[in-house]
Write a protein that holds these residues in place. Structure first.
Motif, PDB file in Angstrom:
ATOM      1  N   SER A  78      -9.435  -7.213   6.966  1.00 57.95           N
ATOM      2  CA  SER A  78      -8.038  -6.957   6.634  1.00 57.95           C
ATOM      3  C   SER A  78      -7.316  -6.253   7.774  1.00 57.95           C
ATOM      4  N   THR A 132       0.807  -1.222   0.000  1.00 55.02           N
ATOM      5  CA  THR A 132       0.000   0.000   0.000  1.00 55.02           C
ATOM      6  C   THR A 132       0.840   1.271   0.000  1.00 55.02           C
ATOM      7  N   THR A 147      -3.348  -4.003   8.494  1.00 52.50           N
ATOM      8  CA  THR A 147      -2.165  -3.380   7.906  1.00 52.50           C
ATOM      9  C   THR A 147      -0.923  -4.020   8.513  1.00 52.50           C
ATOM     10  N   THR A 176      -1.325  -4.532   3.009  1.00 47.90           N
ATOM     11  CA  THR A 176      -2.624  -4.934   3.544  1.00 47.90           C
ATOM     12  C   THR A 176      -2.762  -6.430   3.352  1.00 47.90           C
TER      13      THR A 176
END
Length: 191
Positions: free
Chosen positions: A145, A60, A147, A77
């Protein structure tokens, strides 16, 4: 200079029966012999839906870094598209392949960061700190999801020992491995 990373692993639709759900199928055979209807033969079966493991890892951010920079970060992600809650172990490493995201022509990987750390950004502040973990625990299926932050330290030279230059590339690989939870160690182990 840029530190890039990536590699998508798997992707799929989010329309799945939940792992462990009962799936029932029923069929009836109707037929005739010489024009005479015969007794229908019904049959049914019930089975449990398997756990289907589907997830995606996507970069990302593409940070610009400097020679000798410490704790330079690339964000990814991790999305669980499975039909079950999953746990993941994380690992980051330098990849010796060219940057696959450079278009129209891949750019050569010419330097090697060190000291890789891959952590879940649990408090979503964009930096690795005390609240972050090196594994993903209980990530719900169906598109949930998290990070993942990958930190590494930059060298001052290329792999061939010449000085780093603007637009030099190093490709970072994040590896997410599905794991099973354990109670004796307190974190997931490889599955």
């Amino acid at each position: 200079m840029a530190l890039v990373g990536g590699f998508s692993l798997f992707s799929a639709s989010n329309v799945l029966a939940a792992a462990g759900d009962d799936i029932s199928n029923t069929a009836t055979l109707s037929y005739t012999v010489g024009g005479a209807a015969q007794t229908d033969i019904p049959a049914s079966v019930t089975f449990q839906e398997d756990r289907k493991i589907l997830f995606t890892v996507a970069r990302t951010t593409k940070p610009d870094v400097g020679p000798g920079g410490l704790n330079e970060t690339v964000a990814f992600t991790l999305t669980n598209n499975s039909n079950a809650t999953l746990n993941f172990l994380l690992r980051a490493e330098n990849s010796t392949v060219d940057d696959p995201f450079a278009l129209p022509t891949p750019v050569a990987d010419v330097f090697t960061p060190t000291g890789f750390r891959a952590m879940v950004d649990n408090n979503t502040n964009g930096i690795i700190d005390a609240g972050d973990t090196h594994y993903v625990s209980d990530l719900a299926g169906g598109g949930a999801s998290v990070t993942i932050l990958v930190e590494s330290d930059m060298p001052t030279t290329r792999t061939d020992l010449s000085p780093l230059q603007n637009d030099d590339i190093s490709t970072v690989r994040l590896i997410a491995q599905v794991a099973i939870p354990t109670t004796d160690q307190g974190y997931p182990t490889a599955e």
